[in-house]
Design an enzyme around this catalytic site. Sequence first.
Site, PDB file in Angstrom:
ATOM      1  N   CYS A  81       0.826  -1.211   0.000  1.00 26.41           N
ATOM      2  CA  CYS A  81       0.000   0.000   0.000  1.00 26.41           C
ATOM      3  C   CYS A  81       0.862   1.263   0.000  1.00 26.41           C
ATOM      4  O   CYS A  81       1.656   1.493   0.918  1.00 26.41           O
ATOM      5  CB  CYS A  81      -0.918  -0.022   1.225  1.00 26.41           C
ATOM      6  SG  CYS A  81      -1.689   1.559   1.598  1.00 26.41           S
ATOM      7  N   GLY A  82       0.719   2.094  -1.021  1.00 29.32           N
ATOM      8  CA  GLY A  82       1.490   3.318  -1.119  1.00 29.32           C
ATOM      9  C   GLY A  82       1.198   4.292   0.008  1.00 29.32           C
ATOM     10  O   GLY A  82       2.104   4.950   0.528  1.00 29.32           O
ATOM     11  N   HIS A  83      -0.084   4.404   0.411  1.00 30.52           N
ATOM     12  CA  HIS A  83      -0.437   5.295   1.506  1.00 30.52           C
ATOM     13  C   HIS A  83       0.220   4.839   2.807  1.00 30.52           C
ATOM     14  O   HIS A  83       0.648   5.660   3.615  1.00 30.52           O
ATOM     15  CB  HIS A  83      -1.953   5.354   1.681  1.00 30.52           C
ATOM     16  CG  HIS A  83      -2.678   5.859   0.471  1.00 30.52           C
ATOM     17  ND1 HIS A  83      -2.321   7.014  -0.170  1.00 30.52           N
ATOM     18  CD2 HIS A  83      -3.732   5.347  -0.216  1.00 30.52           C
ATOM     19  CE1 HIS A  83      -3.142   7.214  -1.198  1.00 30.52           C
ATOM     20  NE2 HIS A  83      -3.989   6.209  -1.245  1.00 30.52           N
ATOM     21  N   CYS A  84       0.284   3.525   3.003  1.00 28.33           N
ATOM     22  CA  CYS A  84       0.924   2.990   4.212  1.00 28.33           C
ATOM     23  C   CYS A  84       2.408   3.318   4.228  1.00 28.33           C
ATOM     24  O   CYS A  84       2.967   3.681   5.273  1.00 28.33           O
ATOM     25  CB  CYS A  84       0.727   1.470   4.285  1.00 28.33           C
ATOM     26  SG  CYS A  84      -0.998   0.940   4.312  1.00 28.33           S
TER      27      CYS A  84
END
Length: 539
Positions: free
Chosen positions: A84-87
Amino acid sequence: MRGGAVLCGLLLSLAWLGPAWGAEGGEEDGEVVVAEEEEEDEEDEVLSDELEEEDGVLVLHEHNFERALREHRLLLVEFYAPWCGHCRRLAPEFARAAALLRNGSESARLGKVDAVAQTALSAEFHIEAFPTLKLFRDGNRTHPVAYSGRMDAEGMALWVQRRAGPSATLLHDADTAAAFVSARDIAAVGFFKDLRGEAARAFYEVAAEVVDVAFGVAEADELFEAYGLSADTVCLFKKFDEGRTDFPVDPEQGLDVAKLTRLLRVHSLQLVMDFSNETSSQIFGAKIPHHMLLFLNTSVAEQQALRDEFRVAAGTFRGEVLFVVVDVDGYGATVLPFFGLKPSDAPTLRFIKMENNRKYRMEEDAFSATAVRDFVRAVLDGKVKPQLLSAEPPEDWDTRPVKVLVGKTFEQVAFDETKNVFVKFYAPWCTHCQEMAAAWEELGERYKDHEDIVIAEMDATANELENITISGYPTLHYFPAGPGRKMVEYRSARDVETFSKFLENGGKLPEEPPTVSKAPENSTESPSPSGAAEAREEL
């Protein structure tokens, strides 16, 4: 946003929803995906209940989760996915928040769970999006509290600290109250005849949530007299604008938590906000549905003078429309492309509706308070049509295997009644869009000689459509041939073979077992190139 709940989120950056305009709290974008199953013959890793750390964050799994709850009175847990990029963008802020908390108390800690690997914990806590943050208190694992604060280190640390002890400071006398108020730019003080009453309890609840404001409480009669009060009242003190705003407690209905939270968020903002890296979280945290923007070059005295009339107009719409000044020669330059502007266009005005990013402009800029008020009222009353951005089409836009659409050409292609048109709406900065670019080009090659099938793409950050709102990237829409201007959203695996099955079956996938694919192929990024505060990726 699609999937549930935004310039950087609020967030809603796009440019305005991106580098800083993030929505906090916005809803989540994403697609349904199924994590790739482990090989049946792979041996399960044997884990103990030891509590290990990475960058000061507890690494949690099903074997040590219960121990972590027992040993730490407050535990804020991030459920994440490795892909996950946001993570990944949240990780350094989460580690900094952990360090801030460690410096304050051992009773509050931060932990993280790989929700893809720890399927039992994901199921137990109903994890449906990444990242998801939950607060566990006093070892209770059945009723965790969903995190609702900012996604920066200071915001997360403050949010937890407000729940670690009294969320408001008791002010005993006039001297302590005066010192409390004067030491802060913004302070909210609740004056209550009974600090054990329902109104005071509601105030403490608001204080735990609104971490950008310092909270105090007062019960002494001398404090009611010192501040000219006769009944329960919440006073917001601030070193700008009117200086003090009072919110009397309704004697019959009491203190409404949601209403007071919103009032404090709105009135803790300056009447006219300067858009900057420091103020963006406040601007979006207030969740004011409309923004009126004055773009100017603050180094030009004649343009700076326009702020005075802009401010006069702002007072009419407080809480309904947030008035913001954007310096085109400073931090605000990052958002200019989102509005189709150049620095030389300043001074100019724009209105934006945050729910759908629709933008409005005057036919001719007029900067008097009366003109600005009339324009804002006309937009709110639905009397002004939105301004839609469109790039110029490339000369070879219709000769490529993948047709390049812009706002000006979209209608004639997508709603051609003789064609089945499959369109990818993308953002140039979106990593998920970049990852599927090769597959989309291959799909274009495969169908370039089909008379009735068109594969196309459109940069949705540079082009806007009147009746279609794109709120996550990439978004795929299928426009079937025939009358009726129909549109089908594609929400399955993003590989060439699945795309082909969808096209060959007339815009729907044939009945078969669910496709199992690697998670990144099915992720969707929000309109935030930097991962705005509220953006998450769904399972």
